[in-house]
Motif scaffolding. Sequence first.
Motif, PDB file in Angstrom:
ATOM      1  N   UNK A  83      18.828  79.440 -32.302  1.00  0.00           N
ATOM      2  CA  UNK A  83      18.950  77.977 -32.344  1.00  0.00           C
ATOM      3  C   UNK A  83      18.164  77.330 -31.204  1.00  0.00           C
ATOM      4  N   UNK A  84      18.355  77.840 -30.003  1.00  0.00           N
ATOM      5  CA  UNK A  84      17.688  77.255 -28.837  1.00  0.00           C
ATOM      6  C   UNK A  84      16.181  77.477 -28.927  1.00  0.00           C
TER       7      UNK A  84
ATOM      8  N   UNK B 103      10.673  75.526 -29.561  1.00  0.00           N
ATOM      9  CA  UNK B 103       9.372  75.761 -30.186  1.00  0.00           C
ATOM     10  C   UNK B 103       8.715  74.471 -30.669  1.00  0.00           C
ATOM     11  N   UNK B 104       9.477  73.393 -30.743  1.00  0.00           N
ATOM     12  CA  UNK B 104       8.888  72.094 -31.102  1.00  0.00           C
ATOM     13  C   UNK B 104       7.887  71.671 -30.038  1.00  0.00           C
ATOM     14  N   UNK B 105       8.159  72.066 -28.780  1.00  0.00           N
ATOM     15  CA  UNK B 105       7.263  71.741 -27.670  1.00  0.00           C
ATOM     16  C   UNK B 105       6.274  72.866 -27.399  1.00  0.00           C
ATOM     17  N   UNK B 106       6.758  74.109 -27.483  1.00  0.00           N
ATOM     18  CA  UNK B 106       5.909  75.274 -27.196  1.00  0.00           C
ATOM     19  C   UNK B 106       5.975  76.248 -28.381  1.00  0.00           C
TER      20      UNK B 106
END
Length: 312
Positions: free
Chosen positions: A76-77, A82-85
Motif C-alpha cells: 500500500x505504501x 510510486x506516484x512520485x518515484x
Amino acid sequence: MNKFKYTLDNKRYHTLNYFLKTKFHEKVMKISLNAGFTCPNIDGTKGFGGCIYCSKSGSGEFAGNKKEDLKTQFRKIKKNMEKKWPDAKCIAYFQARTNTYAPVNVLKEKYESVLNEDGVVGLAIATRSDAITDECLDYLEDLNKRTFLTVELGLQTTNEKTSKLINRCNTLENFEEMVKKLRKKNINVVVHIINGLPGETEEDMLNTVKYLNKLDIQGIKIHMLSICEGTKLAEMYKEKKFHVLTEKEYVDIVIKQLELLRPEIVIHRITGDPKKEDLIEPSWLLKKFQVIDDIDKEMVKRNVYQGDKSFL
C-alpha cells in the motif's frame, strides 16, 4: 562551487540521498512499517512506562497500519509513493517501537516476509541496544550478507542525568558495547539523538555528537524534541513549562553538531516530523522544509561544512 563531496544538490552535509544514489545508482525510498512490536521499557523487562517522549505509536506516526500484515502495509505504501518515484527501489523500514524485541523465529518471519518484495534492496531496523540478543546478532549478520542492512539505535543523549529524566532505562556502556558488536559483524549503525531535551544545554547536545564522532557509526538521525499529546513529557510540560528550543536556536545547534561530525557519517534526518494533530510544541516543527532550508542557508552564510571541526 561546493567543495563538499558527499552531496548531489549543493548541501554542505552528507545527505542520505547522496549515499543511497551513490550506492544503488538510482532513487531509493524507505517504506515505514509497523510490525506490532512492543518495547522492553514499556512492558517492564528493562524499565516501566517507556521513555517520556514516546508517542502512542512508538515513533511510528507515519508507518503502516499494524492491523494489516506486513506485505499489505508494504504494498500500500509503496504504491502511494510510486506516484512520485515510479521507478525507485525500496528499503523496508521497521520503524515503530523496538524491532528486535522478540524471539529470532518471530523476527525471521517478519523480516523475511518483506525481504523478497518487488524492489526491496535493504532493511532498516529501529531498536534499542539492550534488546539485541547474541542469537539475534547472528541472524542480523546473516541478513547483512543477503541484503543491505542498517540497524538504528536510540541513544538520544550522553548526559546520564537527562537519561534518567527521560526514563531511557539503558546505559551508555550498553549502547557502546552494542555498536562494537554490530560493527564487528560489519553491520551499518545509525544513531538517533534528540536536541532540546528538558534541562539540556548546548554543551550537552554538542557533547553527545562529540562522543558519537569517536565511535564507528555510519549514520545519524538528529531530531528536535517534540512534545506530543498522550505522552508523559506532555504532562510534565503542562505542569511546569520548560524551555523549548526556538527554530533559530535549533538551527544554530544543528550546524555546530554537523561541523563536529566526520564528513563520512551520513545524515539520515536533520529535523523532526510530528503529526500536526498531536503536537503541542514547538509549532515550528510543522514547517519541516523551512527548517531544512534555514539550515542550508545559514551554513552558506557561515561558510561551514560537515566535518570542519571533526578533529576537536
